[in-house]
Design a protein around this motif. Structure first.
Motif, short mmCIF file in Angstrom:
data_model
loop_
_atom_site.label_atom_id
_atom_site.label_comp_id
_atom_site.label_asym_id
_atom_site.label_seq_id
_atom_site.Cartn_x
_atom_site.Cartn_y
_atom_site.Cartn_z
N LEU A 55 -8.23 -4.33 11.23
CA LEU A 55 -7.09 -4.39 10.33
C LEU A 55 -7.54 -4.42 8.87
CD1 LEU A 55 -4.90 -6.97 12.27
CD2 LEU A 55 -4.16 -4.66 11.65
N ALA A 56 -8.53 -5.26 8.56
CA ALA A 56 -9.02 -5.34 7.19
C ALA A 56 -9.64 -4.03 6.74
CB ALA A 56 -10.03 -6.48 7.06
N SER A 57 -10.32 -3.33 7.68
CA SER A 57 -10.97 -2.07 7.34
C SER A 57 -9.98 -0.95 7.04
CB SER A 57 -11.90 -1.64 8.48
OG SER A 57 -12.96 -2.56 8.64
N LEU A 58 -8.71 -1.16 7.38
CA LEU A 58 -7.70 -0.16 7.04
C LEU A 58 -7.55 0.00 5.53
CD1 LEU A 58 -4.91 -1.03 9.63
CD2 LEU A 58 -6.37 1.01 9.63
N GLY A 59 -8.07 -0.97 4.77
CA GLY A 59 -8.05 -0.85 3.32
C GLY A 59 -8.82 0.35 2.82
N ASP A 60 -9.70 0.90 3.66
CA ASP A 60 -10.47 2.09 3.29
C ASP A 60 -9.72 3.38 3.60
OD1 ASP A 60 -12.64 0.53 2.48
OD2 ASP A 60 -13.49 0.50 4.50
N ASP A 61 -8.59 3.29 4.29
CA ASP A 61 -7.88 4.50 4.71
C ASP A 61 -6.37 4.22 4.74
OD1 ASP A 61 -6.96 6.84 5.87
OD2 ASP A 61 -8.54 6.93 7.38
N ALA A 62 -5.74 4.35 3.58
CA ALA A 62 -4.31 4.06 3.47
C ALA A 62 -3.48 4.98 4.37
CB ALA A 62 -3.86 4.20 2.02
N LYS A 63 -3.89 6.23 4.50
CA LYS A 63 -3.14 7.18 5.32
C LYS A 63 -3.14 6.73 6.78
CE LYS A 63 -2.86 12.09 6.53
NZ LYS A 63 -3.47 13.44 6.33
N THR B 68 11.79 -8.43 -1.72
CA THR B 68 11.24 -7.36 -2.57
C THR B 68 9.72 -7.34 -2.60
OG1 THR B 68 11.44 -8.85 -4.46
CG2 THR B 68 13.26 -7.32 -4.06
N VAL B 69 9.07 -8.22 -1.88
CA VAL B 69 7.61 -8.32 -1.96
C VAL B 69 6.94 -7.06 -1.44
CG1 VAL B 69 7.40 -9.42 0.31
CG2 VAL B 69 5.62 -9.78 -1.40
N GLY B 70 5.93 -6.61 -2.17
CA GLY B 70 5.09 -5.53 -1.71
C GLY B 70 3.71 -6.07 -1.40
N MET B 71 3.00 -5.44 -0.49
CA MET B 71 1.67 -5.93 -0.10
C MET B 71 0.83 -4.76 0.35
SD MET B 71 2.94 -7.65 3.48
CE MET B 71 4.55 -7.97 2.73
N ALA B 72 -0.48 -4.93 0.32
CA ALA B 72 -1.38 -3.89 0.79
C ALA B 72 -1.09 -3.60 2.26
CB ALA B 72 -2.83 -4.31 0.61
N CYS B 73 -1.25 -2.35 2.65
CA CYS B 73 -0.91 -1.93 4.00
C CYS B 73 -1.61 -2.75 5.09
CB CYS B 73 -1.22 -0.44 4.16
SG CYS B 73 -0.65 0.25 5.73
N PRO B 74 -2.91 -3.08 4.96
CA PRO B 74 -3.54 -3.88 6.02
C PRO B 74 -2.90 -5.26 6.19
CG PRO B 74 -5.21 -2.82 4.67
CD PRO B 74 -3.90 -2.61 3.97
N VAL B 75 -2.41 -5.86 5.11
CA VAL B 75 -1.71 -7.14 5.21
C VAL B 75 -0.41 -6.96 5.97
CG1 VAL B 75 -0.66 -9.03 3.91
CG2 VAL B 75 -2.76 -7.97 3.08
N ALA B 76 0.31 -5.88 5.67
CA ALA B 76 1.57 -5.61 6.36
C ALA B 76 1.35 -5.40 7.85
CB ALA B 76 2.24 -4.39 5.74
N ALA B 77 0.31 -4.65 8.20
CA ALA B 77 0.03 -4.40 9.62
C ALA B 77 -0.28 -5.70 10.35
CB ALA B 77 -1.13 -3.42 9.75
#
Length: 243
Positions: free
Chosen positions: A54-62, A109-118
């Motif tokens: 999950l954390a490594s998804l930060g390297d691949d947003a797509k 309204t909070v936004g967060m990095a995709c790996p956090v959301a997953a």
């Protein structure tokens, strides 16, 4: 090729014998999520390497956003933001109503990095809802938080390491709202031996399997009123912090 490289790195770091034993053990159990090189699937229970993946998804947003879509999670992609060399994000999302997630975020309204959301979605499905039913006999309908993105250093100091909040790779969870209107807060309900405290401790322990860092009131006074959950990208095989 990427999966092969991950496999070779893992074998080099742990040894061939350990690798073969883990392969055999995981194969017999039918749990691909316990192997470091298998693809991440948000619908599968957490395995030994899920948090790292999950954390490594930060390297691949797509790839991260594709996983959210595959899991039925509706979201809005946020535009990139850059406030300084250390602060900003490129892969933040905001949950949209409907879809597979049933817990509302307050504020919404909070936004967060995709790996956090997953990880947050998996936490809801695998940990929060089962724990709420077990300890409280109710579903959780909303999660109260103190936000995600904040351009600051750890503990607000002037010369310390930059916080994961500085890149929206963290969220601070303050409490939960149940279907009957009951509100549970970390600040008020963490201490003690009652059902609310047991629920909060179980969701903290479950978060440790999905987030790179999980900090609670047991860590220090700065976390007396929230659970800090972040996805510091230390790689699939790296250590996780849980307290």
């Amino acid at each position: 090729m990427r999966a092969l490289r991950r496999t070779l790195v893992w074998i080099t770091g742990t040894g061939i014998v350990a690798t073969l034993l883990l392969l055999l053990w995981s194969g017999l159990r039918g749990r691909p999520q316990d192997l470091p090189w298998t693809p991440l699937d948000l619908s599968q229970p957490a395995g030994m390497f899920t948090a790292g993946k999950l954390a490594s998804l930060g390297d691949d947003a797509k790839a991260c956003r594709a996983l959210l879509k595959r899991a039925g999670i509706r979201y809005t992609a946020l535009p990139s933001r850059r406030d300084s060399a250390q602060c900003g994000y490129d892969d933040a999302i905001r949950f949209a109503s409907g879809g597979a997630r049933s817990i509302a975020l307050q504020p919404a309204t909070v936004g967060m990095a995709c790996p956090v959301a997953a990880a947050l979605a998996m936490w809801e499905w695998e940990v929060v809802q089962p724990a709420a039913q077990r300890h409280l006999g109710r579903r959780v309908t909303a999660l109260d938080h103190f936000g995600s993105y904040n351009c600051r250093r750890i503990a607000g100091r002037d010369a310390s390491t930059w916080s994961q909040h500085a890149t929206a790779d963290a969220i601070d969870v303050a409490g939960f709202r149940l279907a009957d209107g009951t509100r549970i807060t970390v600040a008020r309900d963490w201490q003690g031996s009652g059902a609310k405290a047991a629920f909060l401790r179980e969701v903290r322990d479950g978060a440790c399997k999905l987030f790179a860092t999980t900090l609670s009131p047991d860590y220090n006074a700065a976390h007396a009123d929230h659970l800090h959950l972040d996805q510091a990208n230390r790689g699939v095989m790296r250590w996780r912090a849980c307290r």
